[in-house]
Design an enzyme around this catalytic site. Structure first.
Site, PDB file in Angstrom:
ATOM      1  N   ARG A   1     -52.781 -10.772   3.411  1.00  0.00           N
ATOM      2  CA  ARG A   1     -51.590  -9.243   3.658  1.00  0.00           C
ATOM      3  C   ARG A   1     -52.381  -8.425   2.541  1.00  0.00           C
ATOM      4  NH1 ARG A   1     -46.064 -10.710   2.248  1.00  0.00           N
ATOM      5  NH2 ARG A   1     -45.767 -11.806   3.955  1.00  0.00           N
TER       6      ARG A   1
ATOM      7  N   GLU B   1     -43.659  -7.629   5.132  1.00  0.00           N
ATOM      8  CA  GLU B   1     -43.707  -8.861   5.673  1.00  0.00           C
ATOM      9  C   GLU B   1     -43.463  -7.982   7.484  1.00  0.00           C
ATOM     10  OE1 GLU B   1     -43.606 -12.779   3.941  1.00  0.00           O
ATOM     11  OE2 GLU B   1     -41.857 -12.772   6.000  1.00  0.00           O
TER      12      GLU B   1
ATOM     13  N   HIS C   1       0.840  -1.116   0.193  1.00  0.00           N
ATOM     14  CA  HIS C   1       0.355  -0.171   0.246  1.00  0.00           C
ATOM     15  C   HIS C   1       1.060   0.938   0.364  1.00  0.00           C
ATOM     16  CE1 HIS C   1      -3.405   1.863   0.496  1.00  0.00           C
ATOM     17  NE2 HIS C   1      -3.433   2.586   1.903  1.00  0.00           N
TER      18      HIS C   1
END
Length: 660
Positions: free
Chosen positions: A619, A434, A104
């Site tokens: 639902r 849900e 790096h």
């Protein structure tokens, strides 16, 4: 010692040479194809590998299971990464018994992330370095194996600092690689409290803001000087690039952006003045400052600006995580239909969005949200609106993989929510119907209905509860820390590109896709517990129009709201859905290519979904909030949706082996 190498750029080339000099056996090299829009001033890893007779690959997604398996077959003892631009999945890192190491270009833990070379110059640092560290799941966070410091001179620019870093990297690798080979290294854990992280830079990030101090603008010029794209500004609508500059601390006071003199070309800043030593008008040639002033028509007192004078209103930047999914790809289509949105997307595939990949206002990266956290944080910061649509949302997975559902649906999304809080960005979060669970209300109301779920030993509810808790966290952030949010709850949206037939083959799909697969393969349609459960099915076009209006947010009416998006008039049982689908299938023009209908078969939910499943009998949404906030009403009849969804999937089937 056998190794697999991930490499790019000059650092990749010198890393490979250092490994070979240290006696490592390189089984394969993974690199990138060059970006034609990027000025390639650096060495080619692919060419070096070819010259050295080493197999080299440049996959779009090295973390794909097929590539993971191929790398596993190479049996690497150690893995090295030298400036490879994609995060490498933990599954690959774990293949090497001796571990994986990354080079790096900074003094870690400072400047983790992308473009540390440029960022240290932007920030006026006087010291940087190179670090070899052990690779872990989090980017640039592993223990440090070796580190070499480099002084940054006042006259250093990006290319001279790059050469210094390369020289230091050669030294560091020459000293350290033999020790790794012998298993004789000392590792030092990074100090997390000292860590800083920076995202990738784009050419657009390098505009000169004249209200800032001259020293800050000079550092910007240094950081992106040739062969990088250069810092830039405008005279009216004419863009020009500044290639080199000089700070004047004691210049005459003037309005920032004003031309103090043209020979030398001196521009007033928030503090001091910046001399433009060399520059370039448009796509022309590089010239000294006074000639540039003449070319641009500048005189003393002229004003520069950071963007074109006639610049159109900036497009709203929308970040869609899960852009290749059902909602994501349809929403992208809707947004790009307008001319005032820029869409940034991330997903693990691109089949559903391939039609947008060449669109000038669509920007896509293939990746996994669990390993691309740096990319995500940068784009949350960059964008205006965030939609984290990634989730496991198929019921069979709730009992099959409950922990994976929790990890992805809750933990990964919580991190994104916190980024939105940190950078004060608007989030539009996909809750779910849900969450209402086994609520007994006739209509499920966002503001009044109770959210009722089953016992803990029913893992089927882990999706519902994960989403509900995120809803509550978002609400709390809105109340306590001012997070701008809207929660939307889709009620059984369906249409083309909902799941796919391959997902249905392993049971990991929504109801209509599974039923279509049964018809295509000539297998019985399975009615779970008799198929009497009722749902309200919503056409994807209706759903997307509502979601688009949430993004538009006229009068900020959607702020802090929870909005059901469903069609209460399209209520049907799963059995009725199957019957309507069958009728549409029987009259479809491609019907004769497929086997006879095998009938309906009633099965118990436990035999299909496994232990721990519970279903919901009905639902039905209240859509009063959608009417109030969005002036929206669903319009499309369920039969039309079924016909179009079926037609889409039938036309995706390879019919060559079904010819009679």
């Amino acid at each position: 010692m056998k190794t697999v190498v991930f490499a790019y750029h000059d650092m990749g080339c010198l890393g490979i040479e250092a490994l070979l000099a240290a006696g490592y056996e390189i089984s394969a090299i993974f690199t990138h194809t060059d970006n034609p829009g990027e000025k390639a001033f650096y060495g080619s890893v692919a060419r070096l590998a070819a010259e050295r007779g080493i197999p080299v690959y440049a996959p779009d997604n090295v973390n794909h299971p097929l590539w993971v398996e191929r790398i596993a077959q190479l049996s690497p003892e150690v893995i090295f990464s030298f400036y490879y631009r994609h995060l490498i999945h933990d599954k690959i890192l774990q293949l090497a018994p001796a571990g994986a190491f990354n080079l790096h270009g900074s003094l870690l833990p400072k400047y983790r992330g992308r473009a540390p070379l440029n960022w240290v110059l932007v920030n006026g640092e006087t010291e940087t370095g190179v670090t070899l560290h052990r690779m872990v799941k989090r980017a640039d966070a592993g223990a440090i194996v070796a580190q070499l410091r480099i002084a940054i001179a006042p006259d250093d620019i990006a290319i001279t600092l790059h050469h210094k870093l390369c020289h230091a990297a050669r030294q560091l690798l020459e000293q350290t690689l033999p020790a790794i080979k012998d298993g004789n290294i000392l590792e030092i854990a990074q100090r997390e409290n000292e860590a800083t992280c920076f995202g990738r830079r784009t050419p657009e990030d390098s505009f000169l803001e004249w209200h800032k101090p001259a020293s800050v603008l000079h550092n910007m010029v240094r950081a992106v000087a040739d062969p990088w794209p250069g810092a830039f500004s405008y005279v009216g609508n004419q863009k020009f690039t500044v290639w080199s500059s000089r700070v004047h601390s004691h210049a005459p006071a003037a309005q920032p952006g004003s031309v103090i003199s043209v020979a030398p070309l001196l521009i007033a800043c928030g503090d001091g003045a910046l001399e433009i030593v060399t520059g370039q008008a448009g796509d022309g040639i590089t010239m000294q400052g006074s000639q540039l002033a003449q070319t641009l028509g500048l005189v003393q007192g002229s004003r520069l600006n950071s963007q074109p004078a006639c610049a159109a209103r900036r497009r709203t930047r929308v970040l869609i995580l899960g852009v290749n999914g059902f909602i994501g790809n349809h929403l992208t289509e809707r947004l790009l239909r307008e001319d005032h949105y820029e869409v940034y997307g991330l997903d693990i595939g691109s089949d559903a969005i391939s039609r947008f990949l060449n669109h000038p206002h669509f920007h896509f990266v293939e990746g996994d949200i669990s390993i691309h956290s740096e990319w995500i944080e940068y784009h949350v910061k960059k964008c205006d609106v965030v939609l984290p649509l990634v989730a496991i949302a198929t019921p069979i997975e709730y009992t099959r993989n409950p922990l994976r559902v929790f990890e992805l649906d809750f933990e990964e999304n919580l991190r994104i929510i916190r980024y939105c809080v940190k950078y004060r960005k608007r989030i539009i979060f996909p809750s779910t119907s849900e969450v209402y669970g086994m609520c007994s209300d006739k209509y499920f109301d966002e503001d009044h209905s109770n959210l009722i779920v089953g016992p803990v030993n029913k893992p089927r509810w882990i999706y519902s509860v994960s989403k509900q808790l995120l809803d509550r966290v978002i609400w709390a952030y809105g109340e306590k820390e001012g997070l701008q949010f809207t929660l939307f709850r889709p009620f059984n949206w369906m249409g083309p590109r909902l799941d796919n037939l391959n997902a249905a083959r392993i049971g990991s799909s929504r109801a209509i896709t599974q039923l279509i697969l049964n018809l295509v393969e000539g297998s019985p349609i399975k009615l779970i517990d008799g198929g009497k459960q009722k749902r309200c099915f919503t056409d994807i076009r209706d759903g997307i129009e509502a979601l688009y209006r949430i993004i538009e947010n006229a009068g900020n009416r959607c702020d802090g709201e929870i909005i059901n998006i469903g069609n209460p008039e399209n209520e049907a049982s799963i059995e009725e859905l199957g019957e309507m689908l069958l009728a549409s299938f029987e009259k479809h023009p491609l019907r004769h290519y497929f086997p006879p209908f095998a009938g309906f078969r009633v099965v118990e939910s436990s035999s299909y979904y496994g232990k721990g499943y519970q279903d919901v009998e009905h639902r039905k949404p209240s859509i009063r909030n959608a009417r109030r906030c969005l002036d929206w009403e669903p319009k499309i009849d369920m039969q039309e949706t079924i016909d179009e969804t079926l037609d889409f999937f039938l036309r995706t089937v390879d019919l060559t082996d079904k010819q009679s």
